[in-house]
Design a protein around this motif. Structure first.
Motif, PDB file in Angstrom:
ATOM      1  N   VAL A 205       1.043   2.153  -3.667  1.00 58.98           N
ATOM      2  CA  VAL A 205       0.038   1.322  -4.334  1.00 58.98           C
ATOM      3  C   VAL A 205      -1.338   1.658  -3.769  1.00 58.98           C
ATOM      4  CG1 VAL A 205       1.691  -0.564  -4.671  1.00 58.98           C
ATOM      5  CG2 VAL A 205       0.152  -0.618  -2.698  1.00 58.98           C
ATOM      6  N   ASP A 206      -2.374   1.412  -4.578  1.00 59.70           N
ATOM      7  CA  ASP A 206      -3.736   1.576  -4.058  1.00 59.70           C
ATOM      8  C   ASP A 206      -4.637   0.397  -4.404  1.00 59.70           C
ATOM      9  OD1 ASP A 206      -4.205   2.078  -6.759  1.00 59.70           O
ATOM     10  OD2 ASP A 206      -4.395   4.243  -6.474  1.00 59.70           O
ATOM     11  N   THR A 207      -4.048  -0.656  -4.979  1.00 55.39           N
ATOM     12  CA  THR A 207      -4.811  -1.878  -5.251  1.00 55.39           C
ATOM     13  C   THR A 207      -3.984  -3.090  -4.827  1.00 55.39           C
ATOM     14  OG1 THR A 207      -3.942  -2.243  -7.490  1.00 55.39           O
ATOM     15  CG2 THR A 207      -5.852  -0.762  -7.280  1.00 55.39           C
ATOM     16  N   MET A 208      -4.670  -4.198  -4.623  1.00 53.41           N
ATOM     17  CA  MET A 208      -3.977  -5.416  -4.223  1.00 53.41           C
ATOM     18  C   MET A 208      -3.143  -5.977  -5.377  1.00 53.41           C
ATOM     19  SD  MET A 208      -4.675  -5.573  -1.103  1.00 53.41           S
ATOM     20  CE  MET A 208      -3.899  -7.149  -0.751  1.00 53.41           C
ATOM     21  N   SER A 209      -3.592  -5.774  -6.615  1.00 53.03           N
ATOM     22  CA  SER A 209      -2.803  -6.274  -7.751  1.00 53.03           C
ATOM     23  C   SER A 209      -1.485  -5.513  -7.857  1.00 53.03           C
ATOM     24  CB  SER A 209      -3.606  -6.152  -9.052  1.00 53.03           C
ATOM     25  OG  SER A 209      -3.927  -4.795  -9.325  1.00 53.03           O
ATOM     26  N   GLN A 210      -1.511  -4.218  -7.584  1.00 54.69           N
ATOM     27  CA  GLN A 210      -0.263  -3.451  -7.567  1.00 54.69           C
ATOM     28  C   GLN A 210       0.652  -3.949  -6.456  1.00 54.69           C
ATOM     29  OE1 GLN A 210      -1.848   0.571  -7.174  1.00 54.69           O
ATOM     30  NE2 GLN A 210      -1.170   1.049  -9.257  1.00 54.69           N
ATOM     31  N   LEU A 211       0.072  -4.232  -5.308  1.00 51.22           N
ATOM     32  CA  LEU A 211       0.878  -4.725  -4.191  1.00 51.22           C
ATOM     33  C   LEU A 211       1.523  -6.059  -4.535  1.00 51.22           C
ATOM     34  CD1 LEU A 211       1.919  -4.531  -1.313  1.00 51.22           C
ATOM     35  CD2 LEU A 211      -0.268  -5.486  -0.526  1.00 51.22           C
ATOM     36  N   GLU A 212       0.780  -6.933  -5.202  1.00 49.17           N
ATOM     37  CA  GLU A 212       1.343  -8.219  -5.624  1.00 49.17           C
ATOM     38  C   GLU A 212       2.568  -8.000  -6.507  1.00 49.17           C
ATOM     39  OE1 GLU A 212      -1.764 -10.337  -7.550  1.00 49.17           O
ATOM     40  OE2 GLU A 212      -2.884 -10.743  -5.702  1.00 49.17           O
ATOM     41  N   GLU A 213       2.480  -7.039  -7.422  1.00 48.88           N
ATOM     42  CA  GLU A 213       3.606  -6.772  -8.314  1.00 48.88           C
ATOM     43  C   GLU A 213       4.799  -6.222  -7.540  1.00 48.88           C
ATOM     44  OE1 GLU A 213       4.708  -4.387 -12.476  1.00 48.88           O
ATOM     45  OE2 GLU A 213       2.667  -4.269 -11.644  1.00 48.88           O
ATOM     46  N   VAL A 214       4.530  -5.331  -6.579  1.00 49.10           N
ATOM     47  CA  VAL A 214       5.620  -4.792  -5.759  1.00 49.10           C
ATOM     48  C   VAL A 214       6.326  -5.908  -5.008  1.00 49.10           C
ATOM     49  CG1 VAL A 214       6.186  -3.350  -3.766  1.00 49.10           C
ATOM     50  CG2 VAL A 214       4.602  -2.505  -5.493  1.00 49.10           C
ATOM     51  N   MET A 215       5.565  -6.835  -4.454  1.00 44.83           N
ATOM     52  CA  MET A 215       6.174  -7.906  -3.683  1.00 44.83           C
ATOM     53  C   MET A 215       6.974  -8.852  -4.582  1.00 44.83           C
ATOM     54  SD  MET A 215       5.341  -6.659  -0.923  1.00 44.83           S
ATOM     55  CE  MET A 215       6.433  -7.772  -0.059  1.00 44.83           C
ATOM     56  N   ASN A 226      -4.918   5.248   0.732  1.00 42.67           N
ATOM     57  CA  ASN A 226      -6.386   5.306   0.768  1.00 42.67           C
ATOM     58  C   ASN A 226      -7.040   3.929   0.836  1.00 42.67           C
ATOM     59  OD1 ASN A 226      -7.068   8.191   0.649  1.00 42.67           O
ATOM     60  ND2 ASN A 226      -6.024   8.139  -1.336  1.00 42.67           N
ATOM     61  N   MET A 227      -6.491   3.077   1.655  1.00 45.23           N
ATOM     62  CA  MET A 227      -7.078   1.758   1.884  1.00 45.23           C
ATOM     63  C   MET A 227      -7.794   1.751   3.224  1.00 45.23           C
ATOM     64  SD  MET A 227      -4.166  -0.967   0.634  1.00 45.23           S
ATOM     65  CE  MET A 227      -3.541  -0.989  -1.051  1.00 45.23           C
ATOM     66  N   ALA A 247       0.603   3.269   5.885  1.00 44.39           N
ATOM     67  CA  ALA A 247      -0.742   3.670   5.485  1.00 44.39           C
ATOM     68  C   ALA A 247      -0.804   5.181   5.344  1.00 44.39           C
ATOM     69  CB  ALA A 247      -1.762   3.201   6.513  1.00 44.39           C
ATOM     70  N   SER A 248      -1.564   5.655   4.353  1.00 42.07           N
ATOM     71  CA  SER A 248      -1.748   7.096   4.181  1.00 42.07           C
ATOM     72  C   SER A 248      -3.111   7.350   3.568  1.00 42.07           C
ATOM     73  CB  SER A 248      -0.652   7.683   3.280  1.00 42.07           C
ATOM     74  OG  SER A 248      -0.862   7.299   1.936  1.00 42.07           O
ATOM     75  N   GLY A 249      -3.546   8.619   3.653  1.00 34.18           N
ATOM     76  CA  GLY A 249      -4.787   9.007   3.006  1.00 34.18           C
ATOM     77  C   GLY A 249      -5.861   9.492   3.960  1.00 34.18           C
ATOM     78  N   ARG A 250      -5.891  10.791   4.228  1.00 32.83           N
ATOM     79  CA  ARG A 250      -6.951  11.434   5.004  1.00 32.83           C
ATOM     80  C   ARG A 250      -7.149  10.797   6.384  1.00 32.83           C
ATOM     81  NH1 ARG A 250      -8.650  10.638  -0.186  1.00 32.83           N
ATOM     82  NH2 ARG A 250      -8.882  12.520  -1.469  1.00 32.83           N
ATOM     83  N   ILE A 251      -6.062  10.548   7.073  1.00 31.60           N
ATOM     84  CA  ILE A 251      -6.127   9.894   8.379  1.00 31.60           C
ATOM     85  C   ILE A 251      -6.215  10.952   9.469  1.00 31.60           C
ATOM     86  CG2 ILE A 251      -4.913   8.350   9.973  1.00 31.60           C
ATOM     87  CD1 ILE A 251      -3.573   7.100   7.462  1.00 31.60           C
ATOM     88  N   ASN A 252      -7.113  10.735  10.411  1.00 34.01           N
ATOM     89  CA  ASN A 252      -7.289  11.663  11.526  1.00 34.01           C
ATOM     90  C   ASN A 252      -7.373  10.875  12.830  1.00 34.01           C
ATOM     91  OD1 ASN A 252     -10.072  10.798  11.915  1.00 34.01           O
ATOM     92  ND2 ASN A 252     -10.566  12.004  10.088  1.00 34.01           N
TER      93      ASN A 252
END
Length: 288
Positions: A205-215, A226-227, A247-252
């Motif tokens: 997911v990349d939005t909170m609304s998507q996360l709500e649906e997953v839960m 990318n949060m 968490a993922s997305g260009r992490i260093n």
């Protein structure tokens, strides 16, 4: 870095096809014409594999196998096993035996050793950056073709953990799956109906609304893509321990501490395997 005493080596049967293919590619149609022309056939020598940079070593078994496949009379004695932190000038191993074989296998041995030590070193840099948090560093399927098993081994040598080894490990429903399937809910429901009780389901997911649906529909893990740290903290709160938070997305190493402090369980990093810099390791002549 990993504890060398508990790092399990990969069996030779997994390593040999990789090393054999690399040697055959290098030998071409006529073998090592340079070495064969200038080094007498009976000459013996000893060399050292030496670190040129600070890092974590991985891939010594592949280096040893490269020498052994060229000439079984070559002996390699390891001084800093995989998973060990190393410093410039430190001897990782000594190699002795027929000089021709050592020189012929040199580049293949170093190619594996430098690359996999780079993977281990990159992994250790993030593991160190998030020390003290509960988060674990994991790799991805963004591996170089044919090298997945050894690259994931090198991640373990660097103190990290492994994500999926392949498409058959677990269900990971990503953005394009969701788009083609018509949404998160139908995608998860179909996955649950089609897989056995031992198979985990993760949703990206990349939005909170998507996360709500997953839960609402339920999943074993959620990939938070990318949060930023604040959004991740909110997402972790919404998950509330009901699923693994990744968490993922260009992490260093610079951005990882704040991400870990947001409370995620996993930090996945693709560059560890698809574009990490090698660790500079050389082969130095010691004696004839």
């Amino acid at each position: 870095m990993s504890d060398p005493s508990i790092l399990s080596p990969l069996p030779r049967v997994m390593l040999e096809p990789l090393v054999r293919a690399a040697l055959l590619e290098d030998l071409g149609r006529a073998g090592d014409i340079t070495t064969d022309a200038i080094i007498p056939s009976g000459m013996r020598t000893q060399v050292a594999l030496v670190a040129r940079q600070n890092g974590v070593v991985a891939g010594l078994d592949l280096a040893a196998l490269a020498f052994a496949l060229i000439d079984p009379a070559i002996v390699m004695e390891t001084e800093a096993p995989d998973g060990s932190p190393v410093r410039p000038g430190q001897v990782l191993a000594r190699v002795s035996g027929p000089a021709r074989g050592i020189l012929t296998a040199e580049r293949t041995a170093l190619n594996f050793l430098c690359h996999l030590s780079g993977v281990a070193t990159g992994t250790a840099s993030i593991v160190t950056a998030i020390a003290g948090s509960k988060a674990r560093v994991v790799c991805t399927r963004k591996t170089m073709p044919g090298l997945r098993a050894v690259q994931k081994y090198a991640v373990r040598a660097g103190g990290g953990s492994n994500h999926r080894f392949g498409l058959d490990d677990a269900v990971l429903i990503k953005d394009n799956h969701i788009a083609v399937a018509g949404g998160i809910t139908p995608a998860v429901k179909r996955a649950r109906a089609a897989t056995g009780h031992m198979v985990k389901i993760e949703v990206e997911v990349d939005t909170m609304s998507q996360l709500e649906e997953v839960m609402r529909v339920g999943a074993d893990a959620v990939l938070l893509d990318n949060m930023g740290p604040e959004m991740l903290r909110e997402a972790v709160g919404m998950i509330g321990g009901r699923a693994i938070a990744e968490a993922s997305g260009r992490i260093n190493p610079q951005t990882a501490p704040a991400i870990a402090q947001a409370g995620v369980d996993l930090i996945s990093v693709g560059w560890l395997t698809h574009s990490v810099a090698v660790l500079d390791i050389g082969m130095d002549y010691e004696a004839g």
